[in-house]
Design an enzyme around this catalytic site. Structure first.
Site, PDB file in Angstrom:
ATOM      1  N   THR A  41       0.796  -1.227   0.000  1.00 10.96           N
ATOM      2  CA  THR A  41       0.000   0.000   0.000  1.00 10.96           C
ATOM      3  C   THR A  41       0.831   1.281   0.000  1.00 10.96           C
ATOM      4  O   THR A  41       1.930   1.324   0.557  1.00 10.96           O
ATOM      5  CB  THR A  41      -0.903  -0.001   1.253  1.00 10.96           C
ATOM      6  OG1 THR A  41      -1.491   1.291   1.418  1.00 10.96           O
ATOM      7  CG2 THR A  41      -0.128  -0.321   2.525  1.00 10.96           C
ATOM      8  N   GLU A  90       0.230   3.562   1.842  1.00 14.42           N
ATOM      9  CA  GLU A  90       0.342   3.978   3.243  1.00 14.42           C
ATOM     10  C   GLU A  90       1.767   3.776   3.776  1.00 14.42           C
ATOM     11  O   GLU A  90       2.141   4.364   4.783  1.00 14.42           O
ATOM     12  CB  GLU A  90      -0.665   3.214   4.113  1.00 14.42           C
ATOM     13  CG  GLU A  90      -2.109   3.591   3.858  1.00 14.42           C
ATOM     14  CD  GLU A  90      -2.477   4.992   4.328  1.00 14.42           C
ATOM     15  OE1 GLU A  90      -2.215   5.308   5.493  1.00 14.42           O
ATOM     16  OE2 GLU A  90      -3.018   5.769   3.526  1.00 14.42           O
ATOM     17  N   TYR A 133      -1.880   0.260  10.909  1.00 13.21           N
ATOM     18  CA  TYR A 133      -2.090  -0.481   9.651  1.00 13.21           C
ATOM     19  C   TYR A 133      -0.833  -0.392   8.785  1.00 13.21           C
ATOM     20  O   TYR A 133      -0.328  -1.400   8.275  1.00 13.21           O
ATOM     21  CB  TYR A 133      -3.303   0.107   8.917  1.00 13.21           C
ATOM     22  CG  TYR A 133      -3.441  -0.326   7.473  1.00 13.21           C
ATOM     23  CD1 TYR A 133      -4.003  -1.555   7.145  1.00 13.21           C
ATOM     24  CD2 TYR A 133      -3.014   0.503   6.422  1.00 13.21           C
ATOM     25  CE1 TYR A 133      -4.145  -1.949   5.814  1.00 13.21           C
ATOM     26  CE2 TYR A 133      -3.165   0.112   5.093  1.00 13.21           C
ATOM     27  CZ  TYR A 133      -3.724  -1.114   4.802  1.00 13.21           C
ATOM     28  OH  TYR A 133      -3.855  -1.503   3.483  1.00 13.21           O
ATOM     29  N   LYS A 167       1.711  -3.273   7.424  1.00 12.49           N
ATOM     30  CA  LYS A 167       1.946  -3.500   5.988  1.00 12.49           C
ATOM     31  C   LYS A 167       3.442  -3.398   5.662  1.00 12.49           C
ATOM     32  O   LYS A 167       3.941  -4.034   4.730  1.00 12.49           O
ATOM     33  CB  LYS A 167       1.163  -2.491   5.145  1.00 12.49           C
ATOM     34  CG  LYS A 167      -0.320  -2.820   5.001  1.00 12.49           C
ATOM     35  CD  LYS A 167      -0.572  -3.950   3.991  1.00 12.49           C
ATOM     36  CE  LYS A 167      -2.050  -4.220   3.789  1.00 12.49           C
ATOM     37  NZ  LYS A 167      -2.333  -5.384   2.958  1.00 12.49           N
TER      38      LYS A 167
HETATM   39  P1  NAP Z   1     -11.491  -5.021   1.757  1.00 11.17           P
HETATM   40  O1  NAP Z   1     -12.612  -4.710   0.829  1.00 11.17           O
HETATM   41  O2  NAP Z   1     -11.517  -4.508   3.142  1.00 11.17           O
HETATM   42  O3  NAP Z   1     -11.385  -6.637   1.819  1.00 11.17           O
HETATM   43  C1  NAP Z   1     -10.573  -7.266   2.770  1.00 11.17           C
HETATM   44  C2  NAP Z   1     -10.736  -8.767   2.620  1.00 11.17           C
HETATM   45  O4  NAP Z   1      -9.910  -9.415   3.601  1.00 11.17           O
HETATM   46  C3  NAP Z   1     -12.172  -9.285   2.863  1.00 11.17           C
HETATM   47  O5  NAP Z   1     -12.410 -10.354   1.995  1.00 11.17           O
HETATM   48  C4  NAP Z   1     -12.095  -9.785   4.297  1.00 11.17           C
HETATM   49  O6  NAP Z   1     -13.049 -10.790   4.598  1.00 11.17           O
HETATM   50  C5  NAP Z   1     -10.694 -10.385   4.293  1.00 11.17           C
HETATM   51  N1  NAP Z   1     -10.137 -10.591   5.633  1.00 11.17           N
HETATM   52  C6  NAP Z   1      -9.993  -9.709   6.622  1.00 11.17           C
HETATM   53  N2  NAP Z   1      -9.400 -10.278   7.689  1.00 11.17           N
HETATM   54  C7  NAP Z   1      -9.163 -11.563   7.350  1.00 11.17           C
HETATM   55  C8  NAP Z   1      -8.586 -12.668   8.022  1.00 11.17           C
HETATM   56  N3  NAP Z   1      -8.146 -12.583   9.283  1.00 11.17           N
HETATM   57  N4  NAP Z   1      -8.484 -13.853   7.370  1.00 11.17           N
HETATM   58  C9  NAP Z   1      -8.967 -13.974   6.102  1.00 11.17           C
HETATM   59  N5  NAP Z   1      -9.551 -12.973   5.431  1.00 11.17           N
HETATM   60  C10 NAP Z   1      -9.639 -11.781   6.045  1.00 11.17           C
HETATM   61  O7  NAP Z   1     -10.099  -4.589   1.131  1.00 11.17           O
HETATM   62  P2  NAP Z   1      -9.740  -4.185  -0.394  1.00 11.17           P
HETATM   63  O8  NAP Z   1     -10.003  -2.728  -0.576  1.00 11.17           O
HETATM   64  O9  NAP Z   1     -10.314  -5.165  -1.323  1.00 11.17           O
HETATM   65  O10 NAP Z   1      -8.148  -4.345  -0.360  1.00 11.17           O
HETATM   66  C11 NAP Z   1      -7.517  -5.576  -0.658  1.00 11.17           C
HETATM   67  C12 NAP Z   1      -6.111  -5.579  -0.089  1.00 11.17           C
HETATM   68  O11 NAP Z   1      -5.366  -4.497  -0.660  1.00 11.17           O
HETATM   69  C13 NAP Z   1      -6.006  -5.373   1.413  1.00 11.17           C
HETATM   70  O12 NAP Z   1      -4.897  -6.119   1.858  1.00 11.17           O
HETATM   71  C14 NAP Z   1      -5.731  -3.895   1.581  1.00 11.17           C
HETATM   72  O13 NAP Z   1      -5.066  -3.669   2.794  1.00 11.17           O
HETATM   73  C15 NAP Z   1      -4.862  -3.641   0.370  1.00 11.17           C
HETATM   74  N6  NAP Z   1      -4.914  -2.297  -0.200  1.00 11.17           N
HETATM   75  C16 NAP Z   1      -6.097  -1.728  -0.544  1.00 11.17           C
HETATM   76  C17 NAP Z   1      -6.097  -0.486  -1.166  1.00 11.17           C
HETATM   77  C18 NAP Z   1      -7.388   0.177  -1.599  1.00 11.17           C
HETATM   78  O14 NAP Z   1      -7.350   1.393  -1.874  1.00 11.17           O
HETATM   79  N7  NAP Z   1      -8.482  -0.552  -1.721  1.00 11.17           N
HETATM   80  C19 NAP Z   1      -4.867   0.160  -1.456  1.00 11.17           C
HETATM   81  C20 NAP Z   1      -3.686  -0.475  -1.103  1.00 11.17           C
HETATM   82  C21 NAP Z   1      -3.705  -1.711  -0.503  1.00 11.17           C
HETATM   83  P3  NAP Z   1     -14.532 -10.441   5.148  1.00 11.17           P
HETATM   84  O15 NAP Z   1     -15.371 -10.190   3.925  1.00 11.17           O
HETATM   85  O16 NAP Z   1     -14.890 -11.687   5.878  1.00 11.17           O
HETATM   86  O17 NAP Z   1     -14.404  -9.243   6.024  1.00 11.17           O
HETATM   87  O1  F7E Z   2      -9.366   7.808   3.889  1.00 15.25           O
HETATM   88  C1  F7E Z   2      -9.793  11.268   5.004  1.00 15.25           C
HETATM   89  C2  F7E Z   2      -8.906  10.360   5.838  1.00 15.25           C
HETATM   90  O2  F7E Z   2     -10.408   5.750   4.828  1.00 15.25           O
HETATM   91  C3  F7E Z   2      -8.807   8.656   2.906  1.00 15.25           C
HETATM   92  C4  F7E Z   2      -7.475   1.742   2.459  1.00 15.25           C
HETATM   93  O3  F7E Z   2      -7.973   1.049   1.356  1.00 15.25           O
HETATM   94  O4  F7E Z   2      -6.293   3.313   1.068  1.00 15.25           O
HETATM   95  C5  F7E Z   2      -7.278   3.204   2.072  1.00 15.25           C
HETATM   96  O5  F7E Z   2      -6.885   3.917   3.237  1.00 15.25           O
HETATM   97  C6  F7E Z   2      -8.533  10.028   3.484  1.00 15.25           C
HETATM   98  C7  F7E Z   2      -7.820  10.022   4.834  1.00 15.25           C
HETATM   99  O6  F7E Z   2      -8.695   5.584   2.954  1.00 15.25           O
HETATM  100  C8  F7E Z   2     -13.156  10.937   6.281  1.00 15.25           C
HETATM  101  O7  F7E Z   2      -8.439  11.040   6.989  1.00 15.25           O
HETATM  102  C9  F7E Z   2     -11.820  12.551   5.717  1.00 15.25           C
HETATM  103  O8  F7E Z   2      -6.830  11.016   4.861  1.00 15.25           O
HETATM  104  O9  F7E Z   2     -10.918   6.416   2.449  1.00 15.25           O
HETATM  105  P1  F7E Z   2      -9.944   6.352   3.545  1.00 15.25           P
HETATM  106  P2  F7E Z   2      -7.171   5.474   3.446  1.00 15.25           P
HETATM  107  O10 F7E Z   2      -7.025   5.749   4.883  1.00 15.25           O
HETATM  108  O11 F7E Z   2      -6.357   6.273   2.505  1.00 15.25           O
HETATM  109  C10 F7E Z   2      -4.986   2.816   1.424  1.00 15.25           C
HETATM  110  C11 F7E Z   2      -4.084   2.963   0.240  1.00 15.25           C
HETATM  111  C12 F7E Z   2      -5.029   1.451   1.990  1.00 15.25           C
HETATM  112  O12 F7E Z   2      -4.068   0.692   1.885  1.00 15.25           O
HETATM  113  C13 F7E Z   2      -6.156   1.133   2.912  1.00 15.25           C
HETATM  114  O13 F7E Z   2      -6.351  -0.288   2.997  1.00 15.25           O
HETATM  115  O14 F7E Z   2      -9.799  10.657   3.720  1.00 15.25           O
HETATM  116  N1  F7E Z   2     -11.162  11.393   5.488  1.00 15.25           N
HETATM  117  N2  F7E Z   2     -13.032  12.312   6.205  1.00 15.25           N
HETATM  118  C14 F7E Z   2     -11.974  10.365   5.831  1.00 15.25           C
HETATM  119  N3  F7E Z   2     -11.804   9.029   5.759  1.00 15.25           N
HETATM  120  C15 F7E Z   2     -12.829   8.232   6.157  1.00 15.25           C
HETATM  121  N4  F7E Z   2     -12.702   6.892   6.065  1.00 15.25           N
HETATM  122  N5  F7E Z   2     -14.011   8.773   6.625  1.00 15.25           N
HETATM  123  C16 F7E Z   2     -14.224  10.113   6.712  1.00 15.25           C
HETATM  124  O15 F7E Z   2     -15.280  10.562   7.138  1.00 15.25           O
END
Ligand code: NAP
Ligand code: F7E
Length: 344
Positions: free
Chosen positions: A128, A130, A152, A156
């Site tokens: 990520t 992050e 988090y 990671k």
């Molecule tokens: P998501 O929608 O939150 O999905 C997370 C998945 O992980 C769900 O299927 C969840 O299952 C499963 N899970 C959670 N804890 C688990 C455990 N202990 N054992 C087995 N499965 C578990 O996340 P996403 O947005 O698709 O992201 C996919 C991956 O990319 C994650 O690793 C996230 O950290 C990473 N990532 C995401 C982003 C983004 O912007 N989306 C960016 C960078 C990296 P349940 O359905 O049972 O909860």
């Molecule tokens: O926040 C701000 C918050 O929760 C984005 C995950 O998929 O991407 C995701 O993490 C920004 C932050 O995503 C609200 O403070 C303002 O600065 O949508 P988010 P995230 O934290 O960037 C990364 C790449 C991952 O790896 C993660 O798994 O938006 N923000 N107001 C808010 N965020 C939330 N959630 N809710 C608010 O009301």
């Protein structure tokens, strides 16, 4: 012979798109799911009748389940997407986050070795942006130093380094995709983009009065999840195991996301005030529809993410701008307008 893939996190946003992509490519796809009190798996419901799609119970917190699953499926490719993926929640459950997000990666890698698959099985790790956290360079690329800024992100970080370690120590084909934020109509409802697209739809249809948000000035490089899973696959098809930054190369604020989303829902916004006193006003009615709440502020927040996808573009041939920011917001809001129409 068709390839066999195992996806952890198959019920998540990315897992569901990746499963679709791999099935289209002719893979036999196995997904790991957790037991839960409800069997709601709406993101993958449409795949359940596909004979090449199989689900198995398992958990990243349970090594035995991983060894059993990997030993049975004997995958050619593993996509480790499972995680406690919510940054703000990681401040509430830091130990669990570390166990699943950090040690979970180690458990997958060791399970592959225990099953004797380290020479044949390729592993993708969902890393990520992050990791860049309190950023030390803008835009961020593969060589930018890491500065993780949440429980988090710290977890990671371990995942990233243990993948690199196994690559170097055991010559395994394991890589990290350093993905910047990617969103979609399947995004979890507490991530900021989906929270905004749903609220814009509900406010436009008179089903919600106000949206409460945290830091409106936070900057993100938002892409479309469907485009990003293609890159995960490309990373594992590359000749050599390498890590890649996956981003669009464009940056927008949370405030801008609100403006685009509300416009798509038919509401022109005007922002007034600063910090905690800032409000978003519906220009046509003069009503305040967005307020800032301290509830959504984080103890440490990452505020300036902007990725440089040059390496993925040149080495993988990936197109970072297939879906523009404007198109992404539109498709999310259009989806949510229809969804909200069906709500009571
Ligand atoms: P998501 O929608 O939150 O999905 C997370 C998945 O992980 C769900 O299927 C969840 O299952 C499963 N899970 C959670 N804890 C688990 C455990 N202990 N054992 C087995 N499965 C578990 O996340 P996403 O947005 O698709 O992201 C996919 C991956 O990319 C994650 O690793 C996230 O950290 C990473 N990532 C995401 C982003 C983004 O912007 N989306 C960016 C960078 C990296 P349940 O359905 O049972 O909860
Ligand atoms: O926040 C701000 C918050 O929760 C984005 C995950 O998929 O991407 C995701 O993490 C920004 C932050 O995503 C609200 O403070 C303002 O600065 O949508 P988010 P995230 O934290 O960037 C990364 C790449 C991952 O790896 C993660 O798994 O938006 N923000 N107001 C808010 N965020 C939330 N959630 N809710 C608010 O009301």
């Amino acid at each position: 012979m068709s390839k066999t893939a195992l996806i952890t996190g198959v019920t998540g946003q990315d897992g569901s798109y990746l499963a679709e992509l791999l099935l289209e490519k002719g893979y036999d796809v196995h997904g790991m799911v957790r037991r839960s009190s409800t069997e709601k798996r709406e993101r993958i419901d449409h795949l359940m009748d596909n004979p090449n799609f199989h689900l198995h119970y398992g958990d990243l917190a349970d090594s035995m389940s991983l060894v059993k699953l990997i030993g049975t499926v004997r995958p050619d490719e593993i996509y480790n997407l499972a995680a406690q993926s919510h940054v703000q929640v990681s401040f509430d459950v830091p130990e669990y986050t570390a166990d699943v997000v950090a040690t979970g990666v180690l458990r997958v890698l060791e399970a592959v070795r225990v099953c004797g698959l380290e020479k044949t099985c390729r592993i993708y790790q969902a890393s990520t942006s992050e990791l860049f956290g309190k950023v030390e360079e803008v835009p961020q690329r593969e060589t930018t130093p890491f500065h993780p800024y949440s429980p988090y992100a710290v977890a990671k970080q371990y995942g990233f380094w243990i993948v690199k370690e196994y690559r170097e120590a055991y010559n395994m084909f394991c890589c990290s995709g350093i993905l910047f934020n990617h969103e979609s109509e399947r995004r979890g409802e507490t991530f900021v983009t989906r929270k905004i697209s749903l609220a814009a739809a509900r406010i436009a249809q008179g089903k919600q009065d106000k949206l409460y948000l945290g830091n409106l000035s936070s900057l993100r490089d938002w892409g479309y999840a469907r485009d990003y899973v293609e890159c995960m696959w490309l990373i594992l098809q590359h000749d050599t195991p390498e890590d890649f930054v996956i981003a669009t190369g464009e940056q927008h604020s949370v405030r801008e996301f609100c403006e685009y989303a509300f416009r798509e829902a038919g509401i022109e916004l005007e922002f007034k005030g600063e910090g905690m006193d800032e409000v978003g006003i519906d220009k046509a009615t003069g009503k305040v529809v967005i307020e800032v709440s301290p509830e959504f502020y984080r103890p440490t927040d990452v505020v300036n993410l902007w990725g440089d996808p040059t390496k993925a573009k040149t080495e993988l041939g990936w197109n970072p701008t297939k879906t523009s920011f404007e198109e992404l917001v539109k498709l999310m809001v259009r989806h949510d307008m229809k969804l909200v129409e069906k709500e009571n």
